[in-house]
Scaffold this active site. Sequence first.
Site, mmCIF file in Angstrom:
data_model
loop_
_atom_site.group_PDB
_atom_site.id
_atom_site.type_symbol
_atom_site.label_atom_id
_atom_site.label_comp_id
_atom_site.label_asym_id
_atom_site.label_seq_id
_atom_site.Cartn_x
_atom_site.Cartn_y
_atom_site.Cartn_z
ATOM 1 N N LYS A 287 89.324 69.905 58.981
ATOM 2 C CA LYS A 287 88.552 70.744 58.069
ATOM 3 C C LYS A 287 89.077 72.172 58.114
ATOM 4 C CE LYS A 287 83.919 68.868 57.328
ATOM 5 N NZ LYS A 287 82.480 69.069 57.570
ATOM 6 N N GLU A 379 68.767 59.215 55.470
ATOM 7 C CA GLU A 379 67.417 59.688 55.175
ATOM 8 C C GLU A 379 66.365 58.595 55.351
ATOM 9 O OE1 GLU A 379 70.376 62.173 52.871
ATOM 10 O OE2 GLU A 379 70.038 60.014 53.129
ATOM 11 N N ARG A 407 65.810 59.937 48.488
ATOM 12 C CA ARG A 407 66.523 58.757 48.961
ATOM 13 C C ARG A 407 65.688 57.937 49.942
ATOM 14 N NH1 ARG A 407 72.697 60.291 50.163
ATOM 15 N NH2 ARG A 407 73.040 58.380 49.001
#
Length: 644
Positions: A287, A379, A407
């Site tokens: 990253k 979730e 979700r």
Amino acid sequence: MPKTHAFPLLESINNPDDVRSLDANQLEELADELRAFLIQTVGQTGGHLSSGLGTVELTVALHYVFNTPQDKLVWDVGHQSYPHKILTGRRDQMRSIRQQNGIAGFPKRSESPYDTFGVGHSSTSISAALGMAIAAQQSADEDEADKKVVAIIGDGAMTAGMAFEALNHAGSLDANLLVILNDNDMSISPNVGGLSNYLARILSGKLYLTARAGSKKVLSQIPNMWELAQRVEEHAKGMVIPGTLFEELGFNYIGPIDGHDIDSLVKTLGNLKSLDGPQFLHIVTKKGKGFTPAEEDPCAFHGVGSYDPDTGESLTTGNASANKKVGPTYTQVFGDWLCDMAAQDKKLMGITPAMREGSGMVAFSEQYPAQYFDVGIAEQHAVTLAAGMACDGLKPVVAIYSTFLQRAYDQLIHDVAIQNLPVMFAIDRAGLVGADGPTHAGSFDLSYLRCVPNLMVMAPADETECRQMLSTGYQHNGPSAVRYPRGFGPGRQPAQDLETLPVGKAEVRLSGTRIAILAFGSMVAPAVSAGEALGATVINMRFVKPLDENLILEMAEQHTLIITVEENVVAGGAGSGVNECLAAHGVTVAIHNLGLPDRFVEHGEHSALLGQCGLDAKGIETAIANVLAHANAQPPVAKQCAIT
């Protein structure tokens, strides 16, 4: 002043056909220019940086090897898609990214034929790509049937159950699907990386696969030998590559390889392109690659404001949409409350689905590690985990964004509300969120929460009420939700105690005549401004469920016009609850509901979007003036009138 960089090769690329016309030895130069351009442009606009810097080489290789847009690339979440946008005809539009009337920060089908699937939430890429691969199989068109479909998913998104559901299904089919796992949470030493790259080319090459297929044909005729050969191959590959799980799911696993070695990427992707059936390529990237500040702190540069492209130093302070207000944001109010409450109650358990920083839980995770649970991008699991904790006497607090709670709606109803369990939902990013657009806006939570039995729903007007409501919800013997917006409130400093509010009681913020404005949450401040201009009564409703029905009926009796205002869709929202209350009591009064329109509100600056939706002080005042003008021109019918 930051230096201005020239991008001679990148500026010759107007679409992926131009990428494919390059010599292979030019691709590294293109990647270098693409990375420098990304650092410079995001430095001007702000946006998602670290993820895109990590996928520069992969993006170049994909468009070089595959015939996009006939071949389909499906990006997961889309944070890493900026390089893709630059190479697909939107280079000159990058300075408008995430700005009003500019290009979106995520792939968007209506924006480009190269954006094959609209994203923003995680873990959807494999399911969508599999659907496209099946569609290609079903096509009678030979060219269509021959197209390739590639899903690019990160290691974070791979933690979601939906990704594994899709992998499980895809592995049982013969659809031509390539899944690329972009793993940016590992590091490969040069030796291991070189060996892995070599193995990937061997294992994806025709010689190995031809020999493998021939061996299968011969050995399958001898059952005992075939079983032994399968075991030998599985264990031999398992010694050098971590692909056993994906092989068991039915994929041909290749990797891990260095995701910044463009030569290996091109060769391996070229091999995989010629293979049929489900393929899985594991790449490892860094990253923030190529930009030292982002490499050192990729989380800080995940989503950033404008910065100096040479140093990474921020060029913005505060929150522009909040006029650089001082004091804590709503997220910080929650984080402070969480630590304070945990100090008093060891049964408090803080749960987040991979949003520790965004939800303000860093300090809590450090001070109370045994009470902190990051479940990954899961979730549904987060909510049912909380339900299980609550069953056995713990006091779970689920910190979640409004758009992500969508979700886990079934779990909220089935696992929490039906059982009337004391789980509190701290719902951040309620209402419009600005630059992230409709995929991240919390436009619907009041509508989808208000209809659930047993659930108490609150919306604070300011920072003090946010803290009080968190305490109220936590002490409530049943499920509760506190929904608050992104950023700063009106600036009211919260006290440090853990005071609660009387359940279901609103407060009069401003006394007036004729017009009563019933405002919910973030709309109280602009409603007060409009009320002062109009001489109206303004009520801070506080509770969406249960409503303060006595005060609503009192307002209807004392006023000729009721206005409700909320930063939530009008359909089924808090205003609808007021309508239902009046209708249930047979009360006749003119009523007008203000809220978000029945459309998806695109990205832009938050205050400007509120103005567009008529939810700033001026918009509320104008709407009320229009209602009054209409009423004067046409006397109200003697029945309840809901004008939306």
